[in-house]
Design a protein around this motif. Sequence first.
Motif, PDB file in Angstrom:
ATOM      1  N   CYS A 147       0.717  -1.377   0.064  1.00  0.00           N
ATOM      2  CA  CYS A 147      -0.164  -0.264   0.027  1.00  0.00           C
ATOM      3  C   CYS A 147       0.897   1.200   0.023  1.00  0.00           C
ATOM      4  N   TRP A 148       1.887   1.716   0.810  1.00  0.00           N
ATOM      5  CA  TRP A 148       2.597   2.958   1.083  1.00  0.00           C
ATOM      6  C   TRP A 148       3.461   2.940  -0.747  1.00  0.00           C
ATOM      7  N   PHE A 149       3.891   1.655  -0.789  1.00  0.00           N
ATOM      8  CA  PHE A 149       5.344   1.733  -1.851  1.00  0.00           C
ATOM      9  C   PHE A 149       4.078   2.550  -3.439  1.00  0.00           C
ATOM     10  N   SER A 150       2.874   1.868  -3.510  1.00  0.00           N
ATOM     11  CA  SER A 150       2.184   1.815  -4.719  1.00  0.00           C
ATOM     12  C   SER A 150       1.265   3.455  -4.876  1.00  0.00           C
ATOM     13  N   GLY A 151       1.204   3.768  -3.077  1.00  0.00           N
ATOM     14  CA  GLY A 151       1.066   4.780  -2.984  1.00  0.00           C
ATOM     15  C   GLY A 151       1.826   6.083  -2.892  1.00  0.00           C
ATOM     16  N   SER A 152       3.280   5.601  -2.836  1.00  0.00           N
ATOM     17  CA  SER A 152       4.457   6.793  -3.326  1.00  0.00           C
ATOM     18  C   SER A 152       4.217   6.856  -4.781  1.00  0.00           C
TER      19      SER A 152
END
Length: 310
Positions: A147-152
Amino acid sequence: MEKRNNSSVTEFLLLGLSEDPNMQGVLFVLFLVIYVVTVMGNLFLITVCIRDPRLHTPMYFFLANLSFIDICYSSVIVPNLLNQLIVSKNMSFSRCAAQMYTYLLLGCTESMVLAIMAYDRYIAISFPLRYTSIINKFVCVVLMGVCWFSGSVMALLTMVFPLQLPLCGNNVIDHFFCEVMTFLKMACGDTFIAQMMFFVVGTFVLLTPSLFILISYIRIVITIMGLHSSEGRYKAFSTCASHLIVVTMVYGTAIFMHMKPVSKNFDNQEKMLSVFYTVMPSMMNPMIYSLRNKDVKMALYRVLWKNIHH
């Protein structure tokens, strides 16, 4: 109109929610209260999820992460808004770009976390005996990392093209924070590529998770309707009700605001809708999840009882 390269722009003037001087003090108090309630409410939810061992489950792991995102999300928007109301409406180009990226990062991440929470509820209700083996601690950590990687990545793809566009006229932003649409509205150059990237990312971050959540809840309803016990059906519905309220509030306003053609000017309706998808959900989430959740209320009681007697 004269075209300006973004590298020559050093500062923006944000008009905020209202230019009426009589409203500045009222808005300051209102948003200060909202911010304090948001931070305290989400910190309370995180603390309860950490302190009570009975809440050390995937559902509350995702809920605690959602609360952390909400604190950060609100902190990106509201303090700058308060600063506009009492100190200065000016914002440097670098601060504006940083606010845009951070708000996009947190918004994209939150959207995917809400989708994962729907999937978690689907597994818990449809496959209760296999739940702990499917959604284990390792899977939870991996899903949050994704989630965090995709969001960035999505945030970077969304903002990189608008920041390259030449700006024209004065550098006045008729809004209370910096977002992609503010740059698209101020641009003199061809915004087609930037708008297409905005639409593609919006489809991935908003429409795809919405469809995923809808499918998950359709399958949840089918499973619930097959239960013989009315008490079991009620308990299953109650565990999903809070999440459905949050999802409707977040996705409804965000899709309406972002998945439409970009107009050149903001109106008051768009500004108010921006408040509802940037500020209000972060404040409402802990209230919705705690007031409608028996496990959270019991955990709060146990935490308070321990503190009183120690």
